[in-house]
Design an enzyme around this catalytic site. Structure first.
Site, PDB file in Angstrom:
ATOM      1  CE  LYS A  91      -8.527  -3.042   4.610  1.00 33.53           C
ATOM      2  NZ  LYS A  91      -7.488  -3.416   3.659  1.00 33.53           N
ATOM      3  CG  LEU A 148       1.897  -6.076   3.310  1.00 35.38           C
ATOM      4  CD1 LEU A 148       2.833  -4.915   3.518  1.00 35.38           C
ATOM      5  CD2 LEU A 148       2.353  -7.311   4.089  1.00 35.38           C
ATOM      6  N   PRO A 149      -2.367  -6.666   4.692  1.00 40.20           N
ATOM      7  CG  PRO A 149      -2.718  -8.163   6.447  1.00 40.20           C
ATOM      8  CD  PRO A 149      -1.640  -7.542   5.619  1.00 40.20           C
ATOM      9  CB  THR A 205      -7.432  -2.075   0.163  1.00 39.82           C
ATOM     10  OG1 THR A 205      -7.562  -2.822  -1.039  1.00 39.82           O
ATOM     11  CG2 THR A 205      -8.469  -0.964   0.197  1.00 39.82           C
ATOM     12  CE  LYS A 226     -10.091  -2.757  -3.099  1.00 41.45           C
ATOM     13  NZ  LYS A 226     -10.831  -3.799  -3.812  1.00 41.45           N
TER      14      LYS A 226
END
Ligand code: NAD
Length: 304
Positions: free
Chosen positions: A249, A68-69, A99, A174
Site C-alpha cells: 500500500k 488505522l490501516p 500511513t 513517510k
C-alpha cells in the site's frame, strides 16, 4: 494537568496497541475503540476504557488519535456513521498517525475544520519494537501550534518528533521513507538468495555488508533471513511486524504521488509488484521481509 489529558485512541492493532499502552503508562486517560473485539480487549488490558464506537470514544476527549490501516479506513472513521465527527467537540484536536495518501489527510482536515475541529497528520516509523519502546520516529504535517499541543502525547510514543510542514507533509515524508525501505527489502532479499545459492554463509555476508556500502536498516533491524536478528519479524515466522499488504500500500501511495507529480519512478513500482505477488501467494499478512521466502530459486533443471 497535561498528564490527565483525555485521549480517544481509535485503531488498537499491531502498532496502536503498544502506542496506547505507552500513553497509559505516562498517565494519560485513554478511551479506546477498534472494530475487532480482540484488539479492543487488549487495549482494555493495557489500561484503557472501551468505547462503543469512534464517536463514543471521541466524545469528551481533548485529543483524538487514529491509527488505522489505510486511507479509506481513515475517511470512514472520521466522516462515516458513528465516526469521530459525530462525537468530537469543536475546538479539539485530531491526530491521524496512520500511513495514508497525503491528499486524503488534507480532505479529512478540511472536513473536520468545517466543524471547528483541528487536524494534523503524524505517521510513524520504527515498527513494533519502537512502538513498544516508545521510541518511534513521528513525522508531522500541520499547524505549529497544533503540533505543540499534541507534543506531550506524541512524546509518550516517540523519541524523534519532526514537524515537516503543513497538513499532508508528514505523510509525504513517510511514503518517501517507505519507498526506500520497501525497495531495500527486495534488494536485500535478492542479494541473500544469490549469496546462499553460492554457498556463502548468511551471517558472514551480514557481517560483510554491515561494514560496507550496502548496509541498510532493513538488514540491521528487520533482516529478511530468519535467525540472524532476534528482534526481526523473520525470527518469529514473519509475525508481528509490518505487513506485506501495508508495505505494498505504501509503495502504491508513493507511485501514485509520483504519477501525479510527473516524476519518473522505475524501481519502486517493481518493488510494489514483488510485494503484491507475495501477497497473492499468501504472504499478505506476514511481515514485508517475507518476500525473501517468496524469492526462491527456480528448479535446477529450468533454463537460465
Ligand atoms: P493493523 O491492521 O494491525 O491495525 C489497524 C487497526 O485498525 C486494526 O486493529 C483494525 O481492526 C482497526 N480498524 C480498522 N477499521 C476500523 C474502524 N472502522 N474502526 C475502528 N478500528 C478500525 O495495522 P498496523 O500495523 O497497526 O498499522 C496501522 C498503520 O500504521 C498503517 O497505516 C500502517 O501502514 C502504519 N504503520 C505500521 C507499522 C508496522 O510496523 N506495523 C509501522 C509504521 C507505520
Amino acid at each position: 494537568m497535561i498528564a490527565r489529558m483525555k485521549i480517544a485512541f481509535i485503531g488498537t492493532g499491531t502498532m496502536g496497541g503498544p502506542m496506547l499502552a505507552n500513553l497509559v503508562k505516562k498517565g494519560f486517560a485513554v478511551t479506546a475503540y477498534d472494530i475487532v473485539p480482540a484488539a479492543l480487549d487488549a487495549a482494555v488490558k493495557a489500561g484503557a476504557t472501551a468505547a462503543k464506537s469512534s464517536a463514543d470514544a471521541a466524545r469528551g476527549a481533548d485529543l483524538v488519535i487514529t491509527m488505522l490501516p489505510s486511507s479509506s479506513h481513515v475517511e470512514t472513521v472520521y466522516q462515516g456513521k458513528g465516526g469521530v465527527l459525530e462525537g468530537v467537540a469543536a475546538g479539539k484536536l485530531c491526530v491521524d498517525m496512520s500511513t495514508i495518501d497525503p491528499a486524503v489527510s488534507r480532505r479529512v482536515a478540511e472536513a473536520v475544520r468545517a466543524k471547528g475541529v483541528r487536524f494534523i497528520d503524524a505517521p510513524v516509523s520504527g515498527g513494533v519494537p519502537k512502538a513498544i519502546d516508545g521510541t518511534l520516529a513521528i513525522m508531522i504535517g500541520g499547524d505549529a501550534r497544533d503540533v505543540e499541543e499534541a507534543r506531550p502525547a506524541l512524546a509518550a510514543m516517540g523519541a524523534n518528533i519532526i514537524h515537516v510542514g503543513p497538513v499532508g507533509a508528514g505523510e509525504v515524508a513517510k511514503i518517501c521513507n517507505n519507498l526506500i525501505a520497501g525497495v531495500a527489502a527486495v534488494a536485500v532479499s535478492e542479494a541473500f538468495r544469490i549469496a546462499e545459492a553460492f554457498g556463502v554463509d548468511h551471517k558472514v555476508l551480514t557481517d560483510v555488508i554491515s561494514k560496507s556500502s550496502g548496509n541498510t536498516w532493513v538488514m540491521e533491524a528487520a533482516h529478511p533471513v530468519p535467525g540472524l536478528v532476534p528482534r526481526a519479524a523473520s525470527s518469529r515466522d514473519y509475525e508481528g511486524g509490518f505487513m506485506t499488504d501495508l508495505m505494498a500500500k505504501d509503495l502504491g501511495l508513493a507511485v501514485n504521488a509520483a504519477r501525479e507529480l510527473r516524476i519518473p519512478v522505475v524501481v519502486s513500482p517493481a518493488a510494489q509488484q514483488v510485494l503484491r505477488l507475495a501477497s497473492s501467494h499468501g504472504l499478505g499478512r506476514k511481515d514485508f521481509t517475507a518476500i525473501y521466502q517468496f524469492l526462491k530459486p527456480s528448479s535446477g533443471s529450468s533454463p537460465v
